[in-house]
Enzyme design. Structure first.
Site, mmCIF file in Angstrom:
data_model
loop_
_atom_site.group_PDB
_atom_site.id
_atom_site.type_symbol
_atom_site.label_atom_id
_atom_site.label_comp_id
_atom_site.label_asym_id
_atom_site.label_seq_id
_atom_site.Cartn_x
_atom_site.Cartn_y
_atom_site.Cartn_z
ATOM 1 N N ARG A 1 3.310 -15.136 12.536
ATOM 2 C CA ARG A 1 2.395 -14.531 13.503
ATOM 3 C C ARG A 1 1.083 -14.162 12.830
ATOM 4 O O ARG A 1 1.011 -14.018 11.615
ATOM 5 C CB ARG A 1 2.998 -13.233 14.075
ATOM 6 C CG ARG A 1 4.060 -13.436 15.119
ATOM 7 C CD ARG A 1 4.537 -12.078 15.611
ATOM 8 N NE ARG A 1 3.505 -11.385 16.366
ATOM 9 C CZ ARG A 1 3.028 -10.176 16.058
ATOM 10 N NH1 ARG A 1 3.452 -9.531 15.020
ATOM 11 N NH2 ARG A 1 2.104 -9.632 16.828
ATOM 12 N N LYS B 1 12.179 -7.010 5.590
ATOM 13 C CA LYS B 1 12.186 -8.018 6.661
ATOM 14 C C LYS B 1 13.230 -9.095 6.381
ATOM 15 O O LYS B 1 13.210 -9.735 5.337
ATOM 16 C CB LYS B 1 10.790 -8.626 6.775
ATOM 17 C CG LYS B 1 10.655 -9.687 7.835
ATOM 18 C CD LYS B 1 9.195 -9.911 8.181
ATOM 19 C CE LYS B 1 8.988 -11.167 9.005
ATOM 20 N NZ LYS B 1 7.628 -11.230 9.569
ATOM 21 N N ARG C 1 3.061 -0.576 12.126
ATOM 22 C CA ARG C 1 3.904 -0.236 10.970
ATOM 23 C C ARG C 1 4.291 1.226 11.031
ATOM 24 O O ARG C 1 3.504 2.062 11.519
ATOM 25 C CB ARG C 1 3.209 -0.563 9.648
ATOM 26 C CG ARG C 1 1.989 0.232 9.395
ATOM 27 C CD ARG C 1 1.257 -0.192 8.123
ATOM 28 N NE ARG C 1 -0.033 0.498 8.079
ATOM 29 C CZ ARG C 1 -0.227 1.697 7.556
ATOM 30 N NH1 ARG C 1 0.766 2.350 7.003
ATOM 31 N NH2 ARG C 1 -1.418 2.268 7.574
#
Ligand code: BTN
Length: 262
Positions: free
Chosen positions: A64, A127, A259
Site C-alpha cells: 500500500r 507485521k 499508528r
C-alpha cells in the site's frame, strides 16, 4: 545445488473452490515481478476468469501507499486472487479480507486497520502479513485483484518500516503451501458473502481482533498532516472511528496510515 522444489496443493485448492467459483484455475510461477501487477496486465488483455496466482518469488512486490513488498523464496507466501466482483458497496472489502485471512490462520492473529495482520506479544507489535487490493472496470464488469503477502519464517528485517513477525511463531513447522491451503477457500467464501451482504457481517469480527482498539493513535495523510485521537473500532462500513478533539471522526481514506502512539 538446484533450487528447492516446493509442492503446492494446486489440485486440492482447485477442488475446494471450483463449486463456488466456476472456471477457477490455480497457477504457480517460480518468479514474476508482482502477482497483482500480472493479474492486472492479464485483465487489461481481456483475461478476467477467476484465478489464483502464486509466485515463489516476486522481483517487484508492491504494498500500500506505493511501498515495496519484499519477500524471500520459501520465507514468504505471496499470491493474488483475481476475479470479477460485484458488491453493491465496496466499503470495507480489504477489512473483510483481513478478517478472513486472520481467522484462517490463528486465533492470536490481530488486525491493524485497514488491512495489516499483526502479532502482538512479548516481542512487541510486528507485521505478519499485508493485503493489497486493486480493482479496474472493464465495461460493466469490475475486476478485483486481492494480493496477500504473508511472512512464513524468520527473515531479515532490513529496510522494513514495521518489524516482521512470521507464521511459524504461531504454527511451528508450517510452510507456505500449508498456509495457502488454509486461507484460499475461506477467502473465496468471504468474497461471496461480501458480495451479498457487504461489510456488516465482518464488523464485530474485525473489532474482536483490532490491535488499535481503545488506544491513542496518530493518523497521517502522507502530506505532513497528522491527527491524534483514540481509536474505537470500525463502523458498519469499515471506517476507523477515531475520537479526536473535534469529536468522533470516521477515517475512510485508503491514503492514510495509522499508528499506535504507545
Ligand atoms: C502492504 O502491506 O502494504 C500490502 C502488501 C501486499 C503484498 C502482496 S504479495 C502478493 C501481491 N503482489 C504484490 O505485489 N503485492 C501483493
Amino acid at each position: 545445488m538446484g533450487a528447492e522444489v516446493i509442492h503446492w496443493p494446486v489440485q486440492a485448492i482447485r477442488a475446494a473452490v471450483a463449486a463456488s467459483l466456476p472456471g477457477f484455475t490455480v497457477e504457480v510461477l517460480p518468479e514474476i515481478d508482482s502477482t497483482n501487477t500480472e493479474l492486472m496486465r492479464r485483465a487489461r488483455a481481456g483475461q478476467m476468469a477467476p484465478v489464483l496466482l502464486v509466485a515463489e518469488q516476486q522481483t517487484a512486490g508492491r504494498g500500500r501507499l506505493g511501498r515495496q513488498w519484499q519477500s524471500q523464496v520459501g520465507a514468504s507466501l505471496t499470491f493474488s486472487l483475481g476475479l470479477p466482483l460485484a458488491p453493491p458497496d465496496w466499503s470495507g472489502l480489504s477489512l473483510a479480507v483481513g478478517v478472513s485471512v486472520a481467522e484462517s490462520l490463528h486465533p492470536d492473529v490481530r488486525l491493524k486497520w485497514p488491512n495489516d495482520l499483526w502479532l502482538s506479544d512479548a516481542r512487541g507489535e510486528r507485521k505478519l502479513a499485508g493485503i493489497l487490493i486493486e480493482t479496474a472496470s472493464f465495461g460493466e464488469l469490475r475486476y478485483a485483484v486481492i494480493g496477500v503477502g504473508l511472512n512464513i519464517r524468520s527473515r531479515d528485517a532490513l529496510g522494513l518500516s514495521t518489524p516482521p513477525a512470521w507464521l511459524q511463531e504461531l504454527l511451528p513447522g508450517v510452510d507456505a503451501p500449508q498456509a495457502l491451503a488454509r486461507v484460499v477457500a475461506p477467502l473465496v467464501q468471504t468474497l461471496r458473502a461480501f458480495e451479498a451482504l457487504g461489510f456488516a457481517p465482518f464488523q464485530a469480527r474485525f473489532n474482536a481482533r483490532d490491535v488499535l482498539r481503545d488506544r491513542e493513535v496518530s493518523v497521517s495523510d502522507g502530506q505532513g498532516g497528522e491527527t491524534r485521537g483514540s481509536a474505537h473500532g470500525v463502523s458498519e462500513t469499515g471506517a476507523l472511528l477515531v475520537h479526536t478533539k473535534a469529536g468522533m471522526q470516521p477515517i475512510i481514506s485508503s491514503e492514510v496510515s495509522v499508528r499506535p502512539l504507545h
